[in-house]
Scaffold this motif. Structure first.
Motif, PDB file in Angstrom:
ATOM      1  N   ASN A  31       0.756  -1.171  -0.200  1.00  0.00           N
ATOM      2  CA  ASN A  31       0.075   0.009  -0.013  1.00  0.00           C
ATOM      3  C   ASN A  31       0.987   1.296  -0.042  1.00  0.00           C
ATOM      4  O   ASN A  31       1.738   1.501   1.018  1.00  0.00           O
ATOM      5  CB  ASN A  31      -0.907   0.115   1.220  1.00  0.00           C
ATOM      6  N   LEU A  32       0.664   2.024  -1.032  1.00  0.00           N
ATOM      7  CA  LEU A  32       1.414   3.254  -1.194  1.00  0.00           C
ATOM      8  C   LEU A  32       1.223   4.053   0.026  1.00  0.00           C
ATOM      9  O   LEU A  32       2.126   4.780   0.472  1.00  0.00           O
ATOM     10  CB  LEU A  32       1.200   3.907  -2.529  1.00  0.00           C
ATOM     11  N   SER A  33      -0.045   4.494   0.163  1.00  0.00           N
ATOM     12  CA  SER A  33      -0.378   5.523   1.136  1.00  0.00           C
ATOM     13  C   SER A  33      -0.317   5.239   2.589  1.00  0.00           C
ATOM     14  O   SER A  33      -0.161   6.092   3.518  1.00  0.00           O
ATOM     15  CB  SER A  33      -1.849   5.904   1.049  1.00  0.00           C
ATOM     16  N   THR A  34       0.013   4.040   2.928  1.00  0.00           N
ATOM     17  CA  THR A  34       0.205   3.524   4.264  1.00  0.00           C
ATOM     18  C   THR A  34       1.682   2.966   4.425  1.00  0.00           C
ATOM     19  O   THR A  34       2.444   3.809   5.446  1.00  0.00           O
ATOM     20  CB  THR A  34      -0.827   2.462   4.814  1.00  0.00           C
ATOM     21  N   ASP A  35       1.985   2.008   3.925  1.00  0.00           N
ATOM     22  CA  ASP A  35       3.215   1.137   4.200  1.00  0.00           C
ATOM     23  C   ASP A  35       4.315   2.210   3.603  1.00  0.00           C
ATOM     24  O   ASP A  35       5.350   2.389   4.177  1.00  0.00           O
ATOM     25  CB  ASP A  35       3.090   0.110   3.301  1.00  0.00           C
ATOM     26  N   ILE A  36       4.273   2.548   2.251  1.00  0.00           N
ATOM     27  CA  ILE A  36       5.278   3.332   1.679  1.00  0.00           C
ATOM     28  C   ILE A  36       5.451   4.626   2.113  1.00  0.00           C
ATOM     29  O   ILE A  36       6.396   5.237   2.566  1.00  0.00           O
ATOM     30  CB  ILE A  36       5.265   3.240   0.020  1.00  0.00           C
ATOM     31  N   LEU A  37       4.193   5.492   2.195  1.00  0.00           N
ATOM     32  CA  LEU A  37       4.438   6.862   2.739  1.00  0.00           C
ATOM     33  C   LEU A  37       4.962   6.897   4.233  1.00  0.00           C
ATOM     34  O   LEU A  37       5.460   7.739   4.819  1.00  0.00           O
ATOM     35  CB  LEU A  37       3.096   7.363   2.788  1.00  0.00           C
ATOM     36  N   VAL A  66      -0.300   1.007 -12.004  1.00  0.00           N
ATOM     37  CA  VAL A  66       0.572   2.097 -12.443  1.00  0.00           C
ATOM     38  C   VAL A  66       0.256   3.125 -11.335  1.00  0.00           C
ATOM     39  O   VAL A  66      -0.575   3.548 -10.736  1.00  0.00           O
ATOM     40  CB  VAL A  66      -0.127   2.936 -13.557  1.00  0.00           C
ATOM     41  N   ASN A  67       1.567   3.728 -10.696  1.00  0.00           N
ATOM     42  CA  ASN A  67       1.588   4.627  -9.643  1.00  0.00           C
ATOM     43  C   ASN A  67       1.321   6.061 -10.223  1.00  0.00           C
ATOM     44  O   ASN A  67       2.102   6.660 -10.820  1.00  0.00           O
ATOM     45  CB  ASN A  67       2.990   4.554  -9.078  1.00  0.00           C
ATOM     46  N   GLN A  68       0.159   6.551  -9.559  1.00  0.00           N
ATOM     47  CA  GLN A  68      -0.453   7.664 -10.341  1.00  0.00           C
ATOM     48  C   GLN A  68      -0.019   8.952  -8.990  1.00  0.00           C
ATOM     49  O   GLN A  68      -0.702   9.939  -9.054  1.00  0.00           O
ATOM     50  CB  GLN A  68      -1.745   7.801 -10.972  1.00  0.00           C
ATOM     51  N   THR A  69       0.543   8.378  -8.051  1.00  0.00           N
ATOM     52  CA  THR A  69       0.649   9.182  -6.837  1.00  0.00           C
ATOM     53  C   THR A  69       2.127   9.960  -6.886  1.00  0.00           C
ATOM     54  O   THR A  69       3.003   9.498  -7.731  1.00  0.00           O
ATOM     55  CB  THR A  69       0.273   8.600  -5.572  1.00  0.00           C
ATOM     56  N   LYS A  70       2.344  10.724  -6.131  1.00  0.00           N
ATOM     57  CA  LYS A  70       3.673  11.355  -5.729  1.00  0.00           C
ATOM     58  C   LYS A  70       4.664  10.730  -4.737  1.00  0.00           C
ATOM     59  O   LYS A  70       5.686  10.880  -4.286  1.00  0.00           O
ATOM     60  CB  LYS A  70       3.451  12.733  -5.326  1.00  0.00           C
ATOM     61  N   ILE A  71       3.813   9.385  -4.356  1.00  0.00           N
ATOM     62  CA  ILE A  71       4.595   8.602  -3.275  1.00  0.00           C
ATOM     63  C   ILE A  71       5.559   7.675  -4.054  1.00  0.00           C
ATOM     64  O   ILE A  71       5.214   6.692  -4.706  1.00  0.00           O
ATOM     65  CB  ILE A  71       3.693   7.745  -2.511  1.00  0.00           C
TER      66      ILE A  71
END
Length: 235
Positions: A184-190, A208-213
């Protein structure tokens, strides 16, 4: 001697090591049957959408865990047209979910291998009694030094307070030797980025990662993690 890049590897649990979708589907099917209702894939899809939206609200601190547990089934019942007590249904569902220790492909061998050289820890957002029982029932529990559950600590990923708690409990002083692995980009990675450690995004669905994370590493299968932890093995 095989050189390792990290001393500590922090793993997310669900959809990183544990196959949450399988556990969730099995638990919902058994709970519906217990209350005399038929399970369908449409119900599963509807529940998954409702549950994910509420978890997003929880991670944004807009609702509490108790509200999430009640509202997800209240909303589901309204959508599919059945009448049940949401609290009773949720309680039975959590008991069924706690038996769901299915693993992602490659998780068992990876954890067995990495635990020979690194200290492995699970850091998970979740409901304590459910996550702890799933972990204890799993074949990989022996490979882990510790299990940290947001429900026990009072903070959740991506909050830095959760990671600070973990670092203190594990006596971690050199963050350069720590890797966070999760789907999870918004929890684990961030969360890992905010905590000042390197991160690895487990992107098995090739999203596809469409976030800035942006993670330091991205893998499509768990087997690829070995090359990151032991870079001198790359040929």
């Amino acid at each position: 001697m095989t050189l390792k890049r990290y001393d500590d590897i922090l793993f997310d649990a669900d959809d990183t090591l544990f196959d949450y979708k399988k556990a969730e589907a099995a638990a919902l099917k058994k709970t519906l049957a217990y209350f005399g209702h038929e399970y369908t894939h449409d119900i599963q899809t509807e529940y998954r959408s409702i549950n994910q939206n509420l978890w997003n609200e929880l991670e944004s601190q807009k609702i509490t865990v108790a509200e999430l547990q009640f509202e997800r089934f209240k909303l589901l019942f309204a959508k599919i047209g059945i009448r049940e007590n949401a609290d009773e249904f949720n309680s039975h569902y959590l008991n069924e979910l706690a038996d769901g220790a299915q693993l992602i492909t490659g998780a068992r061998q990876l954890c067995d291998d990495l635990s020979q050289s690194c200290r492995l820890t699970i850091v998970t957002n979740g409901i304590s009694r459910t996550q702890r029982r799933r972990f204890e029932k799993s074949v990989i529990h022996k490979d882990f030094a510790a299990l940290f559950i947001s429900g026990d600590i009072g903070f959740q990923k991506p909050q830095t307070e959760l990671f600070d708690y973990v670092f203190n409990a594990l006596n971690i002083s050199d963050k350069n030797r720590v890797l966070m692995v999760g789907d999870n980009l918004s929890t684990d990675i961030l969360g890992g980025i905010n905590a000042g450690i390197e991160t690895c995004w487990f992107n098995c669905n090739e999203v596809v990662n469409q976030t800035k994370i942006k993670a330091n590493f991205e893998i499509r299968s768990l087997d690829e993690l070995r090359k990151i932890v032991f870079p001198d093995q790359i040929r």
